[in-house]
Design a protein around this motif. Sequence first.
Motif, PDB file in Angstrom:
ATOM      1  N   TYR A 199       0.713  -1.069  -0.116  1.00 42.97           N
ATOM      2  CA  TYR A 199      -0.054  -0.016  -0.054  1.00 42.97           C
ATOM      3  C   TYR A 199       0.666   1.313   0.040  1.00 42.97           C
ATOM      4  N   LYS A 200       2.272   1.220  -0.312  1.00 44.67           N
ATOM      5  CA  LYS A 200       2.975   2.427  -0.197  1.00 44.67           C
ATOM      6  C   LYS A 200       2.480   3.537  -1.070  1.00 44.67           C
ATOM      7  N   TYR A 201       2.304   3.291  -2.168  1.00 46.22           N
ATOM      8  CA  TYR A 201       1.950   4.404  -3.121  1.00 46.22           C
ATOM      9  C   TYR A 201       0.462   4.780  -3.201  1.00 46.22           C
ATOM     10  N   ILE A 202      -0.316   3.785  -2.508  1.00 40.90           N
ATOM     11  CA  ILE A 202      -1.874   4.318  -2.383  1.00 40.90           C
ATOM     12  C   ILE A 202      -1.632   5.370  -1.020  1.00 40.90           C
ATOM     13  N   LEU A 203      -0.825   5.086  -0.111  1.00 44.42           N
ATOM     14  CA  LEU A 203      -0.572   6.245   1.066  1.00 44.42           C
ATOM     15  C   LEU A 203       0.038   7.317   0.494  1.00 44.42           C
ATOM     16  N   MET A 204       0.944   7.194  -0.280  1.00 46.05           N
ATOM     17  CA  MET A 204       1.761   8.378  -1.001  1.00 46.05           C
ATOM     18  C   MET A 204       0.682   9.324  -1.408  1.00 46.05           C
ATOM     19  N   ALA A 205      -0.359   8.835  -2.433  1.00 45.80           N
ATOM     20  CA  ALA A 205      -1.397   9.729  -3.128  1.00 45.80           C
ATOM     21  C   ALA A 205      -2.281  10.303  -2.199  1.00 45.80           C
ATOM     22  N   HIS A 206      -2.364   9.598  -0.704  1.00 50.02           N
ATOM     23  CA  HIS A 206      -3.496  10.339   0.084  1.00 50.02           C
ATOM     24  C   HIS A 206      -2.923  11.339   1.092  1.00 50.02           C
ATOM     25  N   SER A 207      -1.550  11.125   1.490  1.00 46.54           N
ATOM     26  CA  SER A 207      -0.821  11.820   2.205  1.00 46.54           C
ATOM     27  C   SER A 207       0.573  11.458   2.171  1.00 46.54           C
ATOM     28  N   PRO A 208       1.500  12.395   1.608  1.00 47.37           N
ATOM     29  CA  PRO A 208       2.910  11.977   1.848  1.00 47.37           C
ATOM     30  C   PRO A 208       3.550  12.159   3.186  1.00 47.37           C
ATOM     31  N   GLN A 209       2.865  12.687   4.060  1.00 45.32           N
ATOM     32  CA  GLN A 209       3.356  13.002   5.463  1.00 45.32           C
ATOM     33  C   GLN A 209       3.150  11.781   6.087  1.00 45.32           C
ATOM     34  N   ARG A 225      -5.285  15.354  -8.210  1.00 45.57           N
ATOM     35  CA  ARG A 225      -4.347  15.179  -9.462  1.00 45.57           C
ATOM     36  C   ARG A 225      -3.014  15.458  -9.141  1.00 45.57           C
ATOM     37  N   LYS A 226      -2.788  16.422  -8.231  1.00 49.14           N
ATOM     38  CA  LYS A 226      -1.197  16.590  -8.341  1.00 49.14           C
ATOM     39  C   LYS A 226      -0.568  15.304  -7.470  1.00 49.14           C
ATOM     40  N   SER A 227      -1.271  14.808  -6.477  1.00 46.57           N
ATOM     41  CA  SER A 227      -0.876  13.699  -5.653  1.00 46.57           C
ATOM     42  C   SER A 227      -0.801  12.504  -6.460  1.00 46.57           C
ATOM     43  N   HIS A 228      -1.613  12.104  -7.290  1.00 51.04           N
ATOM     44  CA  HIS A 228      -1.573  10.969  -8.212  1.00 51.04           C
ATOM     45  C   HIS A 228      -0.492  11.307  -9.263  1.00 51.04           C
ATOM     46  N   THR A 229      -0.345  12.269  -9.794  1.00 52.66           N
ATOM     47  CA  THR A 229       0.762  12.544 -10.752  1.00 52.66           C
ATOM     48  C   THR A 229       2.136  12.378 -10.187  1.00 52.66           C
ATOM     49  N   ASN A 230       2.169  12.768  -8.927  1.00 53.87           N
ATOM     50  CA  ASN A 230       3.494  12.476  -8.149  1.00 53.87           C
ATOM     51  C   ASN A 230       3.765  10.952  -8.142  1.00 53.87           C
ATOM     52  N   VAL A 231       2.720  10.164  -7.690  1.00 54.24           N
ATOM     53  CA  VAL A 231       2.931   8.813  -7.557  1.00 54.24           C
ATOM     54  C   VAL A 231       3.170   8.035  -8.911  1.00 54.24           C
ATOM     55  N   MET A 232       2.473   8.436  -9.802  1.00 55.57           N
ATOM     56  CA  MET A 232       2.749   7.704 -11.112  1.00 55.57           C
ATOM     57  C   MET A 232       4.020   8.107 -11.840  1.00 55.57           C
ATOM     58  N   LEU A 233       4.753   9.335 -11.467  1.00 51.89           N
ATOM     59  CA  LEU A 233       6.203   9.793 -11.787  1.00 51.89           C
ATOM     60  C   LEU A 233       7.057   8.489 -11.098  1.00 51.89           C
ATOM     61  N   HIS A 234       6.780   8.663  -9.722  1.00 53.41           N
ATOM     62  CA  HIS A 234       7.652   7.852  -8.618  1.00 53.41           C
ATOM     63  C   HIS A 234       7.750   6.139  -9.398  1.00 53.41           C
ATOM     64  N   LEU A 235       6.351   5.666  -9.726  1.00 55.23           N
ATOM     65  CA  LEU A 235       6.412   4.403 -10.377  1.00 55.23           C
ATOM     66  C   LEU A 235       7.015   4.157 -11.656  1.00 55.23           C
ATOM     67  N   TYR A 284      -1.848   0.295  -5.642  1.00 57.99           N
ATOM     68  CA  TYR A 284      -2.259   1.700  -6.297  1.00 57.99           C
ATOM     69  C   TYR A 284      -2.652   1.267  -7.851  1.00 57.99           C
ATOM     70  N   LEU A 285      -1.839   0.282  -8.407  1.00 55.76           N
ATOM     71  CA  LEU A 285      -2.243   0.206  -9.753  1.00 55.76           C
ATOM     72  C   LEU A 285      -3.604  -0.339 -10.167  1.00 55.76           C
ATOM     73  N   GLN A 286      -4.189  -1.117  -9.037  1.00 56.26           N
ATOM     74  CA  GLN A 286      -5.678  -1.613  -9.063  1.00 56.26           C
ATOM     75  C   GLN A 286      -6.260  -1.815  -7.626  1.00 56.26           C
ATOM     76  N   PRO A 287      -6.648  -0.492  -7.244  1.00 56.04           N
ATOM     77  CA  PRO A 287      -7.234  -0.757  -5.489  1.00 56.04           C
ATOM     78  C   PRO A 287      -8.493  -1.331  -5.310  1.00 56.04           C
ATOM     79  N   HIS A 288      -9.384  -1.689  -6.621  1.00 56.69           N
ATOM     80  CA  HIS A 288     -10.532  -1.934  -6.631  1.00 56.69           C
ATOM     81  C   HIS A 288     -10.983  -2.561  -7.824  1.00 56.69           C
ATOM     82  N   PRO A 289     -11.971  -3.523  -7.937  1.00 57.68           N
ATOM     83  CA  PRO A 289     -12.217  -4.196  -9.172  1.00 57.68           C
ATOM     84  C   PRO A 289     -12.133  -3.459 -10.368  1.00 57.68           C
TER      85      PRO A 289
END
Length: 326
Positions: A200-210, A248-258, A312-317
Amino acid sequence: MPIVERQEHERTITLGISACLVGQKVRYNGDHKRSSMVLNILDKFFHLRAVCPEVEIGMGVPREPIRLVGEPDQDYRVVGSDHPENDFTEQLLDFGHKTGEALDKDISGYILMQRSPSCGMERVKIYHKNGHPLGASGPGMYARALMETCPLLPVEEEGRLHDSVLRDNFFTRVIAWHRWQQEMRDNSTYAGLVAYHSAYKYILMAHSPQNYRKLGQMVSVGKKKPVEETASEYIQLFMDTLKQRANRKSHTNVMLHLLGYMKKTLSDESRHTMLELIEQYRIGQIPLVVPVTMLRHFLNIHGSQYVKDQVYLQPHPEELGLRNTI
């Protein structure tokens, strides 16, 4: 005829739900509030356990409507609208606590009827004893007890689920909580905690980097305390973190990390394609599903198992289409 055969989704997760939303005629006027979203979409993926607290405590159908009534700086109660001497507060609270305790291990989320004096999750109007609005609001009495008993349970109102961001957020939490129930709740191990957090690391990063950093630190020093204590502290902050809305900002950050995991293996052309899609998403031209689907494709070819396993790549069906409109 389908181009490829797709397996029917297995319904392994149970949701509690207000009975009127599944079409049961249990409202005070003998009617229902059938939700097409619930019955046409969610019923294909989840077991739905319907409850009407007002009927369960013995109120008939039809019946006198109820309302929340209180005084400034005092707790409110739920009473009959026409006969305020009929006080249902203790019955609804008791039923909410007992239902929460009974369902705590069986359900992974709860969908409530909005604005209901019994089932409303929030912002239910509170009235003065003289019948005028008090200018305050709160949760319905059953919902209040349910949420007190099950503070980590994902809860949402049906009306709010028509907001695509809130809908994605709710079902991300439901499936994360279900996984915790299955893997960690009754058999906590440090290895299990590490595995859960890693996924769940990148899900968490998308919701709150802190909070992503805080949770990582919590896991890294987890062996210094009993695992049950660490796990309890972890999941409380984890679920609070997922309540925060990704944007959008946090999702963008996560996708760039991946994308960074493929900097040595992805061709320049493919990298450019991926960056173009991420930028189109960032500025609002395309929904999240487009860059994530392409990213998942490239990672399946070039990524390590660690990154392929990121929730993060598929958190639900995928069939729920929750990322098609955000």
